[in-house]
Design a protein around this motif. Sequence first.
Motif, PDB file in Angstrom:
ATOM      1  N   UNK A  21      10.255  36.557  -9.377  1.00 46.88           N
ATOM      2  CA  UNK A  21      11.530  37.042  -9.895  1.00 46.88           C
ATOM      3  C   UNK A  21      11.934  38.336  -9.218  1.00 46.88           C
ATOM      4  N   UNK A  22      13.207  38.671  -9.299  1.00 49.33           N
ATOM      5  CA  UNK A  22      13.715  39.927  -8.748  1.00 49.33           C
ATOM      6  C   UNK A  22      14.272  40.807  -9.856  1.00 49.33           C
ATOM      7  N   UNK A  23      14.297  42.110  -9.586  1.00 51.33           N
ATOM      8  CA  UNK A  23      14.527  43.104 -10.632  1.00 51.33           C
ATOM      9  C   UNK A  23      15.607  44.113 -10.251  1.00 51.33           C
ATOM     10  N   UNK A  24      16.558  44.304 -11.167  1.00 47.20           N
ATOM     11  CA  UNK A  24      17.622  45.265 -10.929  1.00 47.20           C
ATOM     12  C   UNK A  24      17.144  46.699 -10.852  1.00 47.20           C
ATOM     13  N   UNK A  25      15.994  47.005 -11.466  1.00 44.94           N
ATOM     14  CA  UNK A  25      15.496  48.375 -11.458  1.00 44.94           C
ATOM     15  C   UNK A  25      15.105  48.837 -10.055  1.00 44.94           C
ATOM     16  N   UNK A  26      15.007  47.923  -9.095  1.00 45.65           N
ATOM     17  CA  UNK A  26      14.716  48.348  -7.712  1.00 45.65           C
ATOM     18  C   UNK A  26      15.821  49.246  -7.170  1.00 45.65           C
ATOM     19  N   UNK A  27      17.004  49.219  -7.794  1.00 42.81           N
ATOM     20  CA  UNK A  27      18.082  50.122  -7.385  1.00 42.81           C
ATOM     21  C   UNK A  27      17.692  51.592  -7.570  1.00 42.81           C
ATOM     22  N   UNK A  28      16.665  51.837  -8.377  1.00 40.11           N
ATOM     23  CA  UNK A  28      16.203  53.209  -8.608  1.00 40.11           C
ATOM     24  C   UNK A  28      15.201  53.678  -7.555  1.00 40.11           C
ATOM     25  N   UNK A  29      14.977  52.880  -6.510  1.00 38.66           N
ATOM     26  CA  UNK A  29      14.080  53.290  -5.434  1.00 38.66           C
ATOM     27  C   UNK A  29      12.619  53.295  -5.831  1.00 38.66           C
ATOM     28  N   UNK A  30      12.205  52.283  -6.610  1.00 38.43           N
ATOM     29  CA  UNK A  30      10.851  52.274  -7.169  1.00 38.43           C
ATOM     30  C   UNK A  30       9.841  51.508  -6.326  1.00 38.43           C
ATOM     31  N   UNK A  31      10.264  50.859  -5.250  1.00 35.26           N
ATOM     32  CA  UNK A  31       9.344  50.054  -4.449  1.00 35.26           C
ATOM     33  C   UNK A  31       9.391  50.464  -2.984  1.00 35.26           C
ATOM     34  N   UNK A  32       8.264  50.243  -2.310  1.00 30.80           N
ATOM     35  CA  UNK A  32       8.202  50.506  -0.867  1.00 30.80           C
ATOM     36  C   UNK A  32       8.800  49.362  -0.057  1.00 30.80           C
ATOM     37  N   UNK A  33       9.122  48.243  -0.702  1.00 34.48           N
ATOM     38  CA  UNK A  33       9.644  47.065  -0.015  1.00 34.48           C
ATOM     39  C   UNK A  33      10.983  46.651  -0.612  1.00 34.48           C
ATOM     40  N   UNK A  34      11.864  46.064   0.192  1.00 33.18           N
ATOM     41  CA  UNK A  34      13.161  45.611  -0.323  1.00 33.18           C
ATOM     42  C   UNK A  34      13.026  44.308  -1.109  1.00 33.18           C
ATOM     43  N   UNK A  35      13.993  43.999  -2.000  1.00 34.87           N
ATOM     44  CA  UNK A  35      13.904  42.803  -2.851  1.00 34.87           C
ATOM     45  C   UNK A  35      13.840  41.489  -2.082  1.00 34.87           C
ATOM     46  N   UNK A  36      14.385  41.454  -0.853  1.00 36.73           N
ATOM     47  CA  UNK A  36      14.365  40.191  -0.103  1.00 36.73           C
ATOM     48  C   UNK A  36      12.944  39.733   0.251  1.00 36.73           C
ATOM     49  N   UNK A  37      11.966  40.635   0.134  1.00 38.91           N
ATOM     50  CA  UNK A  37      10.578  40.251   0.392  1.00 38.91           C
ATOM     51  C   UNK A  37      10.113  39.199  -0.620  1.00 38.91           C
ATOM     52  N   UNK A  38      10.648  39.238  -1.830  1.00 42.34           N
ATOM     53  CA  UNK A  38      10.270  38.234  -2.828  1.00 42.34           C
ATOM     54  C   UNK A  38      10.580  36.832  -2.316  1.00 42.34           C
ATOM     55  N   UNK A  39      11.796  36.643  -1.802  1.00 37.17           N
ATOM     56  CA  UNK A  39      12.207  35.342  -1.266  1.00 37.17           C
ATOM     57  C   UNK A  39      11.329  34.948  -0.090  1.00 37.17           C
ATOM     58  N   UNK A  40      11.052  35.920   0.776  1.00 40.07           N
ATOM     59  CA  UNK A  40      10.250  35.631   1.963  1.00 40.07           C
ATOM     60  C   UNK A  40       8.826  35.230   1.588  1.00 40.07           C
ATOM     61  N   UNK A  41       8.266  35.871   0.575  1.00 40.14           N
ATOM     62  CA  UNK A  41       6.909  35.520   0.155  1.00 40.14           C
ATOM     63  C   UNK A  41       6.865  34.166  -0.546  1.00 40.14           C
ATOM     64  N   UNK A  42       7.910  33.799  -1.274  1.00 36.31           N
ATOM     65  CA  UNK A  42       7.958  32.462  -1.869  1.00 36.31           C
ATOM     66  C   UNK A  42       7.909  31.406  -0.767  1.00 36.31           C
ATOM     67  N   UNK A  43       8.630  31.651   0.332  1.00 35.73           N
ATOM     68  CA  UNK A  43       8.582  30.733   1.475  1.00 35.73           C
ATOM     69  C   UNK A  43       7.183  30.691   2.077  1.00 35.73           C
ATOM     70  N   UNK A  44       6.510  31.831   2.117  1.00 34.70           N
ATOM     71  CA  UNK A  44       5.147  31.882   2.638  1.00 34.70           C
ATOM     72  C   UNK A  44       4.195  31.078   1.758  1.00 34.70           C
ATOM     73  N   UNK A  45       4.357  31.180   0.439  1.00 36.87           N
ATOM     74  CA  UNK A  45       3.552  30.358  -0.470  1.00 36.87           C
ATOM     75  C   UNK A  45       3.776  28.877  -0.184  1.00 36.87           C
ATOM     76  N   UNK A  46       5.048  28.516  -0.013  1.00 35.90           N
ATOM     77  CA  UNK A  46       5.395  27.107   0.199  1.00 35.90           C
ATOM     78  C   UNK A  46       4.777  26.564   1.482  1.00 35.90           C
ATOM     79  N   UNK A  47       4.618  27.436   2.471  1.00 31.89           N
ATOM     80  CA  UNK A  47       4.059  27.008   3.765  1.00 31.89           C
ATOM     81  C   UNK A  47       2.549  27.217   3.849  1.00 31.89           C
ATOM     82  N   UNK A  48       1.937  27.670   2.763  1.00 26.74           N
ATOM     83  CA  UNK A  48       0.479  27.784   2.734  1.00 26.74           C
ATOM     84  C   UNK A  48      -0.082  28.997   3.434  1.00 26.74           C
TER      85      UNK A  48
END
Length: 336
Positions: free
Chosen positions: A73-100
């Motif tokens: 899932x993705x989170x609106x609170x990332x707008x507060x600068x709470x992560x070292x990575x951008x939200x699009x990494x979530x989508x990219x990692x889901x694709x990585x899971x799908x490809x093993x």
Amino acid sequence: MMPFQTLAEFRSLLDRLPTPDAAALAGAGARNGQLTKPPGALGRLEQVALWLAGWQGTDKPHAGRPQIVIFAGNHGVTAQGVSAFPPEVTVQMVANFAHGGAAINQLAKAFGAKLDVVPLELERPTADFTQGPAMTEAEVVAALRAGYGAVDPEADLFVAGEMGIGNTTVAAALAAALYGGTGWAGRGTGVDDAGLGRKEAAVAAGLARHAAVLGDPLEVLRCLGGRELAAMTGAILAARMHRVPVILDGFVVCAAAAVLERSVPGALDHCIAGHQSAEGAHPRLLERLGKEPLLSLGLRLGEGSGAALAIGVVQGAVACHSGMATFAEAGVAAGS
């Protein structure tokens, strides 16, 4: 058929939680006392085997059909600068899971686990909880239902994992709301001191904004949580209703599980802590949940990785308990 359509109906499930099978537990205890080993010689492996026996309803528990489900899932609170990575990494990692290609794919293979991935409206992050509720009631119910429906009733072990940029901040907010105190925010994906300060500020702002609901764990989940955390809450409850034992992963998973425990003490009796992660507040949260971790390897990956490793420990416990000979079977003289 899904047993709930509303948050009120979800609450009602918590009033009728299954309990361990007393006869199976007694039978497993008797068997354990007859195995070809000194009493207690296998330490916590013996406790794990008995725990499984009670939930599986057999004196010879099994662990050959584990299931791992990764919720994203993705989170609106990332707008507060709470992560070292951008939200699009979530989508990219889901694709990585799908490809093993992820660590969890390799661990699932290593322990013979079925792996499923459930992305939850990644294109539509939850609202920023510092500004308002993270989810509407309809949204949190949809996430709870997604998690509940993802559990295979035929599995003999269940692991929930997660992927979601910003979700250690969400987990910290949940833990602070459910248990009080400060210092729940940690480094997560590796934020610097300034990033940690932003996480702490976001948690404090969320608690202040939603102070009126802090006495209601499910409302805390709605206002401060995220879709993947709500899905894990639903999945862990589904496992209880299906009598499937659960191995808990790290800080984020335990925060989602804590919603159930704070709603009904004992709601996590079907769960065991797979590991203690390197996220600073995880040991503190495990203590609140009354769970002693099986492993402590300095992991901070998420994905269910620590719990997946603990599947091997549980399978070892099962192999010994269900496969060993008794003194009578082996023709070995028992101790006095």
